[in-house]
Design a protein around this motif. Structure first.
Motif, PDB file in Angstrom:
ATOM      1  N   ALA A  42     -67.297   8.093 -49.961  1.00  0.00           N
ATOM      2  CA  ALA A  42     -66.544   6.964 -49.403  1.00  0.00           C
ATOM      3  C   ALA A  42     -65.280   7.449 -48.698  1.00  0.00           C
ATOM      4  N   LYS A  43     -65.062   6.913 -47.501  1.00  0.00           N
ATOM      5  CA  LYS A  43     -63.802   7.168 -46.794  1.00  0.00           C
ATOM      6  C   LYS A  43     -62.844   6.036 -47.163  1.00  0.00           C
ATOM      7  N   ILE A  44     -61.657   6.400 -47.594  1.00  0.00           N
ATOM      8  CA  ILE A  44     -60.630   5.437 -47.984  1.00  0.00           C
ATOM      9  C   ILE A  44     -59.536   5.465 -46.918  1.00  0.00           C
ATOM     10  N   THR A  45     -59.137   4.271 -46.453  1.00  0.00           N
ATOM     11  CA  THR A  45     -58.050   4.152 -45.477  1.00  0.00           C
ATOM     12  C   THR A  45     -57.094   3.062 -45.950  1.00  0.00           C
ATOM     13  N   ILE A  46     -55.827   3.423 -46.045  1.00  0.00           N
ATOM     14  CA  ILE A  46     -54.785   2.462 -46.411  1.00  0.00           C
ATOM     15  C   ILE A  46     -53.844   2.345 -45.219  1.00  0.00           C
ATOM     16  N   ASN A  47     -53.755   1.140 -44.649  1.00  0.00           N
ATOM     17  CA  ASN A  47     -52.846   0.870 -43.525  1.00  0.00           C
ATOM     18  C   ASN A  47     -51.678   0.038 -44.048  1.00  0.00           C
ATOM     19  N   TYR A  48     -50.467   0.492 -43.753  1.00  0.00           N
ATOM     20  CA  TYR A  48     -49.282  -0.177 -44.284  1.00  0.00           C
ATOM     21  C   TYR A  48     -48.089   0.050 -43.367  1.00  0.00           C
ATOM     22  N   SER A  49     -47.060  -0.753 -43.558  1.00  0.00           N
ATOM     23  CA  SER A  49     -45.781  -0.527 -42.884  1.00  0.00           C
ATOM     24  C   SER A  49     -44.852   0.096 -43.917  1.00  0.00           C
ATOM     25  N   SER A  50     -44.125   1.123 -43.508  1.00  0.00           N
ATOM     26  CA  SER A  50     -43.350   1.957 -44.424  1.00  0.00           C
ATOM     27  C   SER A  50     -41.844   1.701 -44.315  1.00  0.00           C
ATOM     28  N   PRO A  51     -41.325   0.759 -45.115  1.00  0.00           N
ATOM     29  CA  PRO A  51     -39.878   0.512 -45.078  1.00  0.00           C
ATOM     30  C   PRO A  51     -39.101   1.650 -45.728  1.00  0.00           C
ATOM     31  N   ALA A  52     -37.806   1.708 -45.445  1.00  0.00           N
ATOM     32  CA  ALA A  52     -36.921   2.727 -46.006  1.00  0.00           C
ATOM     33  C   ALA A  52     -36.032   2.109 -47.087  1.00  0.00           C
ATOM     34  N   VAL A  53     -35.568   2.943 -47.986  1.00  0.00           N
ATOM     35  CA  VAL A  53     -34.669   2.499 -49.060  1.00  0.00           C
ATOM     36  C   VAL A  53     -33.324   2.082 -48.473  1.00  0.00           C
ATOM     37  N   LYS A  54     -32.756   2.891 -47.601  1.00  0.00           N
ATOM     38  CA  LYS A  54     -31.470   2.624 -46.940  1.00  0.00           C
ATOM     39  C   LYS A  54     -30.363   2.245 -47.932  1.00  0.00           C
ATOM     40  N   GLY A  55     -30.298   2.954 -49.062  1.00  0.00           N
ATOM     41  CA  GLY A  55     -29.233   2.718 -50.029  1.00  0.00           C
ATOM     42  C   GLY A  55     -29.437   1.514 -50.931  1.00  0.00           C
ATOM     43  N   ARG A  56     -30.545   0.824 -50.788  1.00  0.00           N
ATOM     44  CA  ARG A  56     -30.793  -0.382 -51.579  1.00  0.00           C
ATOM     45  C   ARG A  56     -31.473  -0.044 -52.906  1.00  0.00           C
ATOM     46  N   VAL A  57     -31.364  -0.943 -53.873  1.00  0.00           N
ATOM     47  CA  VAL A  57     -32.139  -0.861 -55.103  1.00  0.00           C
ATOM     48  C   VAL A  57     -33.458  -1.570 -54.808  1.00  0.00           C
ATOM     49  N   ILE A  58     -34.570  -0.875 -54.980  1.00  0.00           N
ATOM     50  CA  ILE A  58     -35.860  -1.433 -54.588  1.00  0.00           C
ATOM     51  C   ILE A  58     -36.489  -2.240 -55.718  1.00  0.00           C
ATOM     52  N   TRP A  59     -36.868  -1.557 -56.795  1.00  0.00           N
ATOM     53  CA  TRP A  59     -37.634  -2.196 -57.869  1.00  0.00           C
ATOM     54  C   TRP A  59     -36.739  -3.073 -58.722  1.00  0.00           C
ATOM     55  N   GLY A  60     -37.098  -4.347 -58.787  1.00  0.00           N
ATOM     56  CA  GLY A  60     -36.326  -5.313 -59.571  1.00  0.00           C
ATOM     57  C   GLY A  60     -35.233  -5.993 -58.773  1.00  0.00           C
ATOM     58  N   ASP A  61     -35.021  -5.571 -57.528  1.00  0.00           N
ATOM     59  CA  ASP A  61     -34.015  -6.195 -56.674  1.00  0.00           C
ATOM     60  C   ASP A  61     -34.670  -6.617 -55.352  1.00  0.00           C
ATOM     61  N   LEU A  62     -34.813  -5.676 -54.413  1.00  0.00           N
ATOM     62  CA  LEU A  62     -35.476  -6.003 -53.147  1.00  0.00           C
ATOM     63  C   LEU A  62     -36.918  -6.467 -53.405  1.00  0.00           C
ATOM     64  N   VAL A  63     -37.610  -5.762 -54.281  1.00  0.00           N
ATOM     65  CA  VAL A  63     -38.968  -6.136 -54.692  1.00  0.00           C
ATOM     66  C   VAL A  63     -38.879  -6.634 -56.133  1.00  0.00           C
ATOM     67  N   PRO A  64     -38.931  -7.949 -56.337  1.00  0.00           N
ATOM     68  CA  PRO A  64     -38.809  -8.494 -57.692  1.00  0.00           C
ATOM     69  C   PRO A  64     -39.960  -8.061 -58.604  1.00  0.00           C
ATOM     70  N   LEU A  65     -39.652  -7.787 -59.853  1.00  0.00           N
ATOM     71  CA  LEU A  65     -40.687  -7.458 -60.826  1.00  0.00           C
ATOM     72  C   LEU A  65     -41.414  -8.739 -61.228  1.00  0.00           C
ATOM     73  N   GLY A  66     -42.715  -8.613 -61.522  1.00  0.00           N
ATOM     74  CA  GLY A  66     -43.492  -9.740 -62.003  1.00  0.00           C
ATOM     75  C   GLY A  66     -43.955 -10.712 -60.933  1.00  0.00           C
ATOM     76  N   GLN A  67     -43.733 -10.386 -59.656  1.00  0.00           N
ATOM     77  CA  GLN A  67     -44.159 -11.266 -58.557  1.00  0.00           C
ATOM     78  C   GLN A  67     -45.047 -10.495 -57.584  1.00  0.00           C
ATOM     79  N   VAL A  68     -45.969 -11.207 -56.943  1.00  0.00           N
ATOM     80  CA  VAL A  68     -46.867 -10.576 -55.974  1.00  0.00           C
ATOM     81  C   VAL A  68     -46.048 -10.048 -54.798  1.00  0.00           C
ATOM     82  N   TRP A  69     -46.292  -8.789 -54.460  1.00  0.00           N
ATOM     83  CA  TRP A  69     -45.620  -8.124 -53.347  1.00  0.00           C
ATOM     84  C   TRP A  69     -46.678  -7.602 -52.376  1.00  0.00           C
TER      85      TRP A  69
END
Length: 171
Positions: A42-69
């Motif tokens: 099987a060939k696997i391909t994942i297409n996505y847009s790659s945001p940057a951290v840019k000094g932000r807190v990601i997990w639990g802030d920009l991306v809330p925990l427990g919610q669909v992202w």
């Protein structure tokens, strides 16, 4: 008089073209990326847009925990497999899926949804889920500035900021 207007028009055209090229030469805030690999036949391909951290807190802030992202930026991330595969021991039929994550502190839910073309997770419908698997959420000591997916011979992983999740793949 006509020569002056012609020169002004030509100068204006050149200026517009220059501005257009300059704007397109700048890197997008969340550039499109592709991760590819094989699992068995099987060939696997994942297409996505790659945001940057840019000094932000990601997990639990920009991306809330427990919610669909949407598992990236802009359009929902897509996961394509050319053959049926196993993800964490569960069958995923060949096809292209919208890929979503419900991140958590100790474990995350990876979601493969029938609707591949979506903007973000705004219209996400859990009744369209083909497969959900739970994997451990991990902290790393290495900072990943941009969101990265990697397909390996027996797994795929997502890394961003100091977070990482990996799912076992098989044929």
């Amino acid at each position: 008089m006509k020569t002056i207007n012609l020169k002004k028009s030509l100068f204006g055209f050149v200026l517009i073209v220059f501005i257009g090229f300059s704007a397109s030469a700048q890197e997008k805030p969340s550039p499109a990326k592709t991760a590819e690999g094989t699992v068995g036949d099987a060939k696997i391909t994942i297409n996505y847009s790659s945001p940057a951290v840019k000094g932000r807190v990601i997990w639990g802030d920009l991306v809330p925990l427990g919610q669909v992202w949407r598992a990236g930026a802009n359009e929902a991330t897509t996961f394509t497999t050319t053959k049926d595969i196993m993800v964490e021991g569960k069958k995923l039929p060949a096809g292209t899926y919208g890929f979503f994550i419900i991140p958590g502190e100790t474990e995350s839910t990876l979601i493969f949804n029938k609707v591949a073309k979506q903007w973000g997770a705004f219209d996400y419908d859990s009744s369209q889920d083909v497969l959900r698997v739970t994997v451990p959420s991990q902290q790393t000591s290495t900072m990943e500035e941009r969101l990265v997916y990697e397909v390996k011979p027996s797994s795929f992983e997502i890394r961003w900021e100091y977070g990482k999740a990996s799912a076992k793949l098989g044929s």
